[in-house]
Enzyme design. Structure first.
Site, short mmCIF file in Angstrom:
data_model
loop_
_atom_site.label_atom_id
_atom_site.label_comp_id
_atom_site.label_asym_id
_atom_site.label_seq_id
_atom_site.Cartn_x
_atom_site.Cartn_y
_atom_site.Cartn_z
N CYS A 133 14.83 -6.33 -24.80
CA CYS A 133 15.12 -6.11 -25.99
C CYS A 133 14.19 -6.19 -27.07
O CYS A 133 13.25 -7.22 -26.63
CB CYS A 133 16.23 -7.07 -26.56
N GLU A 145 13.76 -1.35 -20.88
CA GLU A 145 14.99 -0.94 -20.71
C GLU A 145 15.59 0.11 -21.40
O GLU A 145 15.66 0.05 -22.57
CB GLU A 145 15.76 -2.01 -20.71
#
Length: 458
Positions: free
Chosen positions: A350, A384
């Site tokens: 994140c 990601e």
């Protein structure tokens, strides 16, 4: 008739809503009614603009709705429920059938009748194509290479916050003994199976699609959240949620925050400072050793991140907090998180730059720092997926700038045309090969042909 139309507006209906774009021009995008509440004797409607980012969702009054073009969902259509039961559908999903319900146009004060709205069998067509405003951050200057011997632990980068396995409750419970603290943890957290933080849309419901926090006060800034975050339910009705800018605990009133500040000894994130240049510092935090801080960070970040789901198990993650320093302490600017052990070469789980610091180059600095850590680890990395819209813009800007600098600095040997391979670019930058290829394709610097022996060269 107006009262009858008011009663006809229910959750799930779609209709044009008046809003102003970046040029301060009126437009009528199609929106879906997600919630209805009554305040001061007047009804307000929470609308999601179809095909727009959810950060633009808002509460509107009846005067801004064009009920003449209202579309009512069929009774047998799949609709999300407040308790999460039954099937759920995302905005603009094809499985929701709508019935166009033409109505006589009512006169609304302070606005004109839309003359170019049309209705067809597929619903309402907006007069102009509307796209969300671009908030892409500007690139920042490069940072010097890290000295491995100067680090006090592993390193990592910020963008999205999250932790643990899928939650059962939608809010973190508050401490029964002290409702102005956030030290409590869910009684029975479910174990996580992987390090993935990607949001599972199958668990989406009408509650998580609506912003539940009106305003957050963090230090000298007041932030307006973009998305839902599972703060305790008793705090969601407050006009302002107060956060300690050093430990990120949340409080229900300014008095509680002031009382806490007299006791809080932190003036920087509770971790090791691994990098400093001028007034910018990076701190590395272990999600297992500093669980309360990590969970509070995730709750704050979820207010501005929609593509990641929030968990409470922070143990598998490292958090890298970027701060700016002044006489009062180290103030958080942004952060990124990363798995301690990633099987898919993720160097970021994140990443987030807080809204007051966006468009100032901090996002690019966070991204560059994450790749500098990958260089220290002698491996390639990738964020990601999926990336948010702003995350994709920031990453694409960094990838393009980094790769183009290498191509421009190429020097010919023996008078031959300078050449470089994708593997060499990947090794020099620690950017994964797939990201290098996608960036070159985006820049139209590489093309593939059916005959692989006749590939284009650059």
């Amino acid at each position: 008739m107006a009262e009858q139309m008011l009663s006809d507006i229910t959750e799930g209906c779609r209709l044009p809503v008046l809003r102003r774009n970046q040029q301060n021009e009126e437009e009528w995008p199609l929106a879906e009614i997600l919630g209805i509440k009554e305040q001061n004797g007047r009804k307000q409607y929470y609308v999601h603009y179809v095909d727009f980012n959810k950060r633009l969702d808002e509460w509107v009054m009846y005067e801004r709705l064009n009920v003449r073009r209202m579309q009512i969902p069929r009774k047998d259509a799949k609709t999300p429920t407040k308790n999460g039961s039954g099937s759920c559908s995302r905005p603009g999903s094809p499985d929701r059938e709508m019935v166009v319900c033409p109505r006589p146009f009512l006169h609304f004060p302070h606005r004109d009748r839309p003359t170019n709205c049309q209705v067809n069998w597929h619903g309402w067509d907006p007069p102009t194509s509307a796209t969300p405003p671009s908030l892409c951050e500007e690139p920042a200057g490069s940072i010097p290479k890290l000295n491995p011997s100067s680090q006090n632990g592993g390193s990592r980068r910020p963008l999205v916050s999250t932790v643990g396995r899928k939650r059962k409750a939608l809010s973190m419970p508050m401490d029964e003994d002290s409702q102005d603290s956030s030290d409590s943890v869910p009684a029975v957290p479910l174990p996580r199976q992987t390090g993935s933080l990607v949001c599972d849309k199958s668990h989406d419901d009408i509650v998580t699609r609506m912003k539940n926090i009106e305003c957050i006060e963090l230090g000298r800034h007041r932030l307006k959240p973009w998305y839902f975050s599972p703060y305790p339910q008793e705090l969601t009705s407050l006009p302002v949620l107060y956060l300690c800018e050093f430990c990120l605990k949340y409080f229900k009133s300014l008095k509680c925050l002031q009382r806490h500040m007299h006791k809080c000894s932190l003036r920087h994130p509770p971790g090791n400072e691994i990098y400093r240049k001028n007034h910018i510092s990076f701190f590395e935090i272990d999600g297992r050793k500093n669980k309360n801080y990590s969970q509070n960070l995730c709750l704050l970040a979820k207010c501005f991140l929609d593509h990641k789901t929030l968990y409470y198990d922070t143990d598998p993650f490292l958090f890298y907090i970027m701060t700016t320093y002044d006489c009062k302490g180290f103030h958080i600017v942004g952060y990124f998180s990363k798995e301690k052990e990633s099987t898919e070469d993720y160097n970021v789980a994140c990443i987030l730059t807080l809204p007051p610091y966006q468009r100032k180059g901090y996002g690019t600095l966070l991204i560059e720092f994450s790749y500098e850590l990958s260089k220290v680890e002698i491996k390639t990395g990738t964020p990601e997926k999926p990336l948010s819209d702003l995350g994709l813009l920031s990453y694409r800007s960094y990838w393009s700038q980094t790769i183009l600098e290498i191509l421009i600095d190429l020097k010919s040997e023996n008078g031959d045309r300078p050449q470089v391979t994708i593997n060499e670019i990947s090794e020099m930058t620690s950017i994964k090969k797939e990201d290098v290829i996608s960036t070159l394709q985006h820049l139209s610097l590489i093309n593939y042909y059916k005959d692989w022996s006749k590939r284009g060269k650059w």
